[in-house]
Design an enzyme around this catalytic site. Structure first.
Site, PDB file in Angstrom:
ATOM      1  N   GLY A 191       0.794  -1.217   0.000  1.00 26.08           N
ATOM      2  CA  GLY A 191       0.000   0.000   0.000  1.00 26.08           C
ATOM      3  C   GLY A 191       0.831   1.274   0.000  1.00 26.08           C
ATOM      4  O   GLY A 191       1.874   1.355  -0.655  1.00 26.08           O
ATOM      5  N   ASP A 244       2.837   6.283 -10.992  1.00 25.75           N
ATOM      6  CA  ASP A 244       2.328   7.480 -11.693  1.00 25.75           C
ATOM      7  C   ASP A 244       0.840   7.637 -11.410  1.00 25.75           C
ATOM      8  O   ASP A 244       0.326   8.752 -11.203  1.00 25.75           O
ATOM      9  CB  ASP A 244       2.528   7.345 -13.215  1.00 25.75           C
ATOM     10  CG  ASP A 244       3.979   7.101 -13.601  1.00 25.75           C
ATOM     11  OD1 ASP A 244       4.853   7.250 -12.731  1.00 25.75           O
ATOM     12  OD2 ASP A 244       4.237   6.753 -14.766  1.00 25.75           O
TER      13      ASP A 244
HETATM   14  O1  LIG Z   1      12.370   8.730 -16.183  1.00 28.49           O
HETATM   15  P1  LIG Z   1      12.649   7.359 -15.670  1.00 28.49           P
HETATM   16  O2  LIG Z   1      12.974   7.316 -14.213  1.00 28.49           O
HETATM   17  O3  LIG Z   1      13.651   6.628 -16.510  1.00 28.49           O
HETATM   18  O4  LIG Z   1      11.291   6.551 -15.755  1.00 28.49           O
HETATM   19  C1  LIG Z   1      10.602   6.467 -16.965  1.00 28.49           C
HETATM   20  C2  LIG Z   1       9.632   5.365 -16.900  1.00 28.49           C
HETATM   21  O5  LIG Z   1       8.725   5.605 -15.865  1.00 28.49           O
HETATM   22  C3  LIG Z   1       7.399   5.364 -16.296  1.00 28.49           C
HETATM   23  O6  LIG Z   1       6.756   6.605 -16.437  1.00 28.49           O
HETATM   24  C4  LIG Z   1       6.684   4.551 -15.267  1.00 28.49           C
HETATM   25  O7  LIG Z   1       6.721   5.213 -14.019  1.00 28.49           O
HETATM   26  C5  LIG Z   1       7.523   4.672 -17.640  1.00 28.49           C
HETATM   27  O8  LIG Z   1       6.457   4.962 -18.491  1.00 28.49           O
HETATM   28  C6  LIG Z   1       8.828   5.193 -18.167  1.00 28.49           C
HETATM   29  O9  LIG Z   1       9.444   4.312 -19.048  1.00 28.49           O
END
Ligand SMILES: O=P(O)(O)OC[C@H]1O[C@](O)(CO)[C@@H](O)[C@@H]1O
Length: 332
Positions: free
Chosen positions: A239, A266
């Site tokens: 959680g 996200d």
């Molecule tokens: O910017 P970072 O930390 O490499 O993360 C990017 C990744 O994170 C996400 O937004 C998921 O949180 C993916 O869609 C993307 O590939």
């Protein structure tokens, strides 16, 4: 229907996510995928999807490479968001997500397009124009993801300070040195997972008490710098722990079949911003965000509030208010 707000999301380093499903990953051998899917993504873009589904008007910004902008243009048109991304020569990175039948995900995230100082200054100017426009001024700003090559954490801090000077909340989902810099620069909310919090605290977090203490230290550090109204720690199936100025809560989602955890964080962060902007009660807001994040792990992409059984997920998500001193007590 709750109030519709304006939100600006900024992705300094967006990505096209290539989601590859496999039975089980065998490193060092030929693996056969059972399915593949490509999607315009990156934290700011994913958060925009969630905010739109919750009824908000969203502008998306950051940097896109002109060589492969098509999936983004299509996604923005389908979502109905305002596209304020700066275009640069070259291609936006492709991040590969290998998801196994048992729910384990291996992320291979590319470095991204290099950004020079001039382009960063252009981004700040573009953001400022929006903040100064009476018609386009957002109610809140979200910044998500890693920093691209060429962008130092001081540049992120400058962007955050600029937004704060315009008297707007800025919610930042990042990790490592960028997370520390965001907190010092006055970010209003952050959302580390346990590993990211452990890295910030420079100590292993072996149990709930250690996690709770580190979250409190992060929250206090943010208060000292005039920001951090909200510290959210995402704990996967366990959680969420939420430290706000007005109290502390935790939540636990029902058990779900995990297929792809990529967009869970996200989804959680954007849904929490929705809860705060629309003045939901803390319990209802955290319940919604936790349930939507649990919905997200059942498939690639962000949580779907219109899923058939979403009400069931919501009903079975437990939220409890914590006393200032303890993490014990009954779930409500
Ligand atoms: O910017 P970072 O930390 O490499 O993360 C990017 C990744 O994170 C996400 O937004 C998921 O949180 C993916 O869609 C993307 O590939």
């Amino acid at each position: 229907m709750s109030r519709s707000c304006k939100v600006l999301t900024i992705s300094p380093n967006p990505a096209i996510d290539l989601s590859v499903a496999l039975d089980s990953l065998q490193p060092g051998t030929v693996n056969r995928a059972t399915s593949m899917q490509m999607m315009a993504a990156g934290k700011g873009v994913n958060m925009a999807r969630v905010l739109v589904s919750l009824g908000h008007q969203v502008t998306v910004s950051g940097f896109l490479g002109i060589d492969n902008e098509a999936p983004f243009i299509e996604a923005f048109a389908a979502l109905g968001v305002e596209d304020d991304f700066l275009r640069l020569p070259g291609a936006t990175r492709i991040n590969t997500k290998l998801s196994e039948a048992e729910g384990r995900v291996t992320d291979i995230n590319a470095p991204g397009l290099a950004i020079d100082q001039r382009s960063w200054d252009d981004l700040i100017k573009r953001v400022e124009q929006q903040l100064q426009s009476p018609l386009r001024r957002p109610d809140a700003v979200m910044i998500g993801g890693s920093l691209p090559p060429g962008v130092a954490v001081e540049a992120l801090a400058e962007l955050i300070r600029c937004i704060r000077q315009h008297d707007l909340p800025v919610w930042v989902d990042t990790s490592g040195d960028a997370l520390a810099a965001a907190v010092e620069a006055g970010a209003s909310a952050v959302k580390p997972n346990r590993e990211e919090l452990s890295e910030w605290a420079a100590t292993p977090l072996l149990d709930d008490d250690a996690t709770s203490c580190a979250a409190q230290a992060l929250s206090d550090r943010g208060h000292d710098h005039g920001g951090l109204a909200h510290t959210l720690v995402s704990l996967g199936a366990q959680g969420v722990l939420w430290l706000a100025r007005h109290g502390r809560w935790d939540s636990r989602p029902p058990e779900v079949k995990v297929t792809n955890t990529v967009c869970a964080g996200d989804t959680l962060f954007a849904a929490m911003l929705h809860a705060v902007l629309t003045d939901m009660s803390p319990e209802d807001g955290l319940r919604l965000a936790t349930a939507l994040s649990a919905e997200a792990v059942r498939h690639p992409g962000v949580g779907d509030i219109h899923a058939n059984d979403f009400h069931h997920l919501l009903e079975h998500t437990r939220v409890r208010r914590l006393s200032d001193a303890a993490t014990g007590g009954a779930f409500v």
